[in-house]
Scaffold this motif. Sequence first.
Motif, PDB file in Angstrom:
ATOM      1  N   MET A   1      47.955  53.140  30.017  1.00 41.28           N
ATOM      2  CA  MET A   1      47.037  52.415  30.895  1.00 41.28           C
ATOM      3  C   MET A   1      47.058  53.076  32.272  1.00 41.28           C
ATOM      4  O   MET A   1      48.111  53.377  32.815  1.00 41.28           O
ATOM      5  N   MET A   2      45.893  53.315  32.806  1.00 44.01           N
ATOM      6  CA  MET A   2      45.798  53.911  34.121  1.00 44.01           C
ATOM      7  C   MET A   2      46.179  52.876  35.178  1.00 44.01           C
ATOM      8  O   MET A   2      45.784  51.717  35.087  1.00 44.01           O
ATOM      9  N   VAL A   3      46.954  53.284  36.158  1.00 46.23           N
ATOM     10  CA  VAL A   3      47.412  52.381  37.211  1.00 46.23           C
ATOM     11  C   VAL A   3      46.504  52.560  38.422  1.00 46.23           C
ATOM     12  O   VAL A   3      46.216  53.682  38.822  1.00 46.23           O
ATOM     13  N   SER A   4      46.064  51.456  38.988  1.00 52.57           N
ATOM     14  CA  SER A   4      45.220  51.525  40.186  1.00 52.57           C
ATOM     15  C   SER A   4      45.929  50.850  41.348  1.00 52.57           C
ATOM     16  O   SER A   4      46.902  50.134  41.159  1.00 52.57           O
ATOM     17  N   ASN A   5      45.420  51.056  42.533  1.00 52.63           N
ATOM     18  CA  ASN A   5      45.985  50.395  43.709  1.00 52.63           C
ATOM     19  C   ASN A   5      45.836  48.891  43.607  1.00 52.63           C
ATOM     20  O   ASN A   5      46.676  48.144  44.091  1.00 52.63           O
ATOM     21  N   THR A   6      44.770  48.419  42.952  1.00 53.55           N
ATOM     22  CA  THR A   6      44.545  46.983  42.802  1.00 53.55           C
ATOM     23  C   THR A   6      45.671  46.339  42.016  1.00 53.55           C
ATOM     24  O   THR A   6      46.059  45.218  42.274  1.00 53.55           O
ATOM     25  N   GLU A   7      46.213  47.065  41.037  1.00 60.06           N
ATOM     26  CA  GLU A   7      47.281  46.522  40.210  1.00 60.06           C
ATOM     27  C   GLU A   7      48.479  46.134  41.056  1.00 60.06           C
ATOM     28  O   GLU A   7      49.214  45.231  40.724  1.00 60.06           O
ATOM     29  N   HIS A   8      48.639  46.801  42.166  1.00 57.54           N
ATOM     30  CA  HIS A   8      49.801  46.555  43.020  1.00 57.54           C
ATOM     31  C   HIS A   8      49.449  45.698  44.238  1.00 57.54           C
ATOM     32  O   HIS A   8      50.135  45.728  45.238  1.00 57.54           O
ATOM     33  N   GLN A   9      48.406  44.910  44.128  1.00 57.40           N
ATOM     34  CA  GLN A   9      47.978  44.063  45.239  1.00 57.40           C
ATOM     35  C   GLN A   9      49.020  42.999  45.557  1.00 57.40           C
ATOM     36  O   GLN A   9      49.191  42.635  46.708  1.00 57.40           O
ATOM     37  N   VAL A  10      49.714  42.482  44.537  1.00 60.25           N
ATOM     38  CA  VAL A  10      50.790  41.522  44.753  1.00 60.25           C
ATOM     39  C   VAL A  10      52.086  42.310  44.831  1.00 60.25           C
ATOM     40  O   VAL A  10      52.354  43.152  43.978  1.00 60.25           O
ATOM     41  N   TRP A  36      31.635  42.030  35.311  1.00 58.90           N
ATOM     42  CA  TRP A  36      32.278  41.952  36.628  1.00 58.90           C
ATOM     43  C   TRP A  36      33.336  43.027  36.693  1.00 58.90           C
ATOM     44  O   TRP A  36      34.166  43.121  35.808  1.00 58.90           O
ATOM     45  N   ASP A  37      33.329  43.847  37.723  1.00 59.48           N
ATOM     46  CA  ASP A  37      34.270  44.967  37.775  1.00 59.48           C
ATOM     47  C   ASP A  37      35.317  44.814  38.874  1.00 59.48           C
ATOM     48  O   ASP A  37      35.911  45.774  39.309  1.00 59.48           O
ATOM     49  N   MET A  38      35.555  43.617  39.275  1.00 60.96           N
ATOM     50  CA  MET A  38      36.551  43.352  40.311  1.00 60.96           C
ATOM     51  C   MET A  38      37.558  42.341  39.765  1.00 60.96           C
ATOM     52  O   MET A  38      37.368  41.783  38.709  1.00 60.96           O
ATOM     53  N   ASP A  39      38.619  42.100  40.517  1.00 60.68           N
ATOM     54  CA  ASP A  39      39.601  41.074  40.146  1.00 60.68           C
ATOM     55  C   ASP A  39      40.119  41.298  38.723  1.00 60.68           C
ATOM     56  O   ASP A  39      40.108  40.411  37.883  1.00 60.68           O
ATOM     57  N   ASN A  40      40.566  42.519  38.452  1.00 55.62           N
ATOM     58  CA  ASN A  40      40.908  42.916  37.097  1.00 55.62           C
ATOM     59  C   ASN A  40      42.359  42.700  36.699  1.00 55.62           C
ATOM     60  O   ASN A  40      42.752  43.135  35.620  1.00 55.62           O
ATOM     61  N   TYR A  41      43.156  42.063  37.531  1.00 56.05           N
ATOM     62  CA  TYR A  41      44.561  41.859  37.192  1.00 56.05           C
ATOM     63  C   TYR A  41      45.003  40.442  37.488  1.00 56.05           C
ATOM     64  O   TYR A  41      44.477  39.767  38.368  1.00 56.05           O
ATOM     65  N   GLY A  42      46.001  40.030  36.733  1.00 56.24           N
ATOM     66  CA  GLY A  42      46.721  38.793  36.982  1.00 56.24           C
ATOM     67  C   GLY A  42      48.193  39.162  37.065  1.00 56.24           C
ATOM     68  O   GLY A  42      48.603  40.232  36.605  1.00 56.24           O
ATOM     69  N   TRP A  43      48.982  38.302  37.661  1.00 50.59           N
ATOM     70  CA  TRP A  43      50.412  38.558  37.810  1.00 50.59           C
ATOM     71  C   TRP A  43      51.193  37.305  37.464  1.00 50.59           C
ATOM     72  O   TRP A  43      50.820  36.207  37.876  1.00 50.59           O
ATOM     73  N   LEU A  44      52.253  37.481  36.717  1.00 53.56           N
ATOM     74  CA  LEU A  44      53.234  36.425  36.521  1.00 53.56           C
ATOM     75  C   LEU A  44      54.370  36.754  37.465  1.00 53.56           C
ATOM     76  O   LEU A  44      54.949  37.847  37.382  1.00 53.56           O
ATOM     77  N   VAL A  45      54.662  35.855  38.397  1.00 53.11           N
ATOM     78  CA  VAL A  45      55.684  36.137  39.415  1.00 53.11           C
ATOM     79  C   VAL A  45      56.660  34.970  39.530  1.00 53.11           C
ATOM     80  O   VAL A  45      56.348  33.841  39.165  1.00 53.11           O
ATOM     81  N   ARG A  46      57.831  35.294  40.041  1.00 52.50           N
ATOM     82  CA  ARG A  46      58.795  34.258  40.417  1.00 52.50           C
ATOM     83  C   ARG A  46      58.791  34.217  41.933  1.00 52.50           C
ATOM     84  O   ARG A  46      58.833  35.252  42.595  1.00 52.50           O
ATOM     85  N   LEU A  47      58.745  33.004  42.460  1.00 48.21           N
ATOM     86  CA  LEU A  47      58.762  32.824  43.910  1.00 48.21           C
ATOM     87  C   LEU A  47      60.199  32.646  44.379  1.00 48.21           C
ATOM     88  O   LEU A  47      61.103  32.371  43.595  1.00 48.21           O
ATOM     89  N   GLU A  48      60.415  32.796  45.676  1.00 52.79           N
ATOM     90  CA  GLU A  48      61.758  32.643  46.242  1.00 52.79           C
ATOM     91  C   GLU A  48      62.360  31.276  45.974  1.00 52.79           C
ATOM     92  O   GLU A  48      63.570  31.139  45.886  1.00 52.79           O
ATOM     93  N   ASP A  49      61.516  30.252  45.809  1.00 55.20           N
ATOM     94  CA  ASP A  49      62.046  28.909  45.547  1.00 55.20           C
ATOM     95  C   ASP A  49      62.376  28.692  44.067  1.00 55.20           C
ATOM     96  O   ASP A  49      62.744  27.601  43.655  1.00 55.20           O
ATOM     97  N   GLY A  50      62.225  29.750  43.240  1.00 56.37           N
ATOM     98  CA  GLY A  50      62.578  29.687  41.834  1.00 56.37           C
ATOM     99  C   GLY A  50      61.437  29.351  40.894  1.00 56.37           C
ATOM    100  O   GLY A  50      61.581  29.446  39.680  1.00 56.37           O
ATOM    101  N   ARG A  51      60.299  28.928  41.422  1.00 50.77           N
ATOM    102  CA  ARG A  51      59.155  28.597  40.565  1.00 50.77           C
ATOM    103  C   ARG A  51      58.528  29.872  39.994  1.00 50.77           C
ATOM    104  O   ARG A  51      58.542  30.916  40.632  1.00 50.77           O
ATOM    105  N   TYR A  52      57.988  29.749  38.790  1.00 49.35           N
ATOM    106  CA  TYR A  52      57.181  30.800  38.192  1.00 49.35           C
ATOM    107  C   TYR A  52      55.728  30.388  38.309  1.00 49.35           C
ATOM    108  O   TYR A  52      55.380  29.238  37.994  1.00 49.35           O
TER     109      TYR A  52
END
Length: 92
Positions: A1-10, A36-52
């Motif tokens: 998969m090609m990596v773009s700068n958008t992928e690293h927005q978060v 639609w050719d924008m907003d092409n990524y989602g992220w699963l993240v853990r926050l500092e307070d422990g929430r996903y």
Amino acid sequence: MMVSNTEHQVQVGQVLPDIGVVSKIIKVVPVLHKGWDMDNYGWLVRLEDGRYVALTTDHGRIVLWSIEDMREKMAEAQESMMAIAQTIGVVA
């Protein structure tokens, strides 16, 4: 998969107003859109307070990604895959 700068927005350490501070990126998810050719990524993240939480973008702005919206994206992608499979079946 090609990596773009958008992928690293978060990014780890990023402060997201009304959401929290990202402590870890668990997964980057490609998001498919009809016409639609924008907003092409989602992220699963853990926050500092422990929430996903799941995040995506809306016209470039980082937002929480609801389960309802994720299910709609899955249905949209499944519909496309089925139509492509049917087309392959006819022309193969």
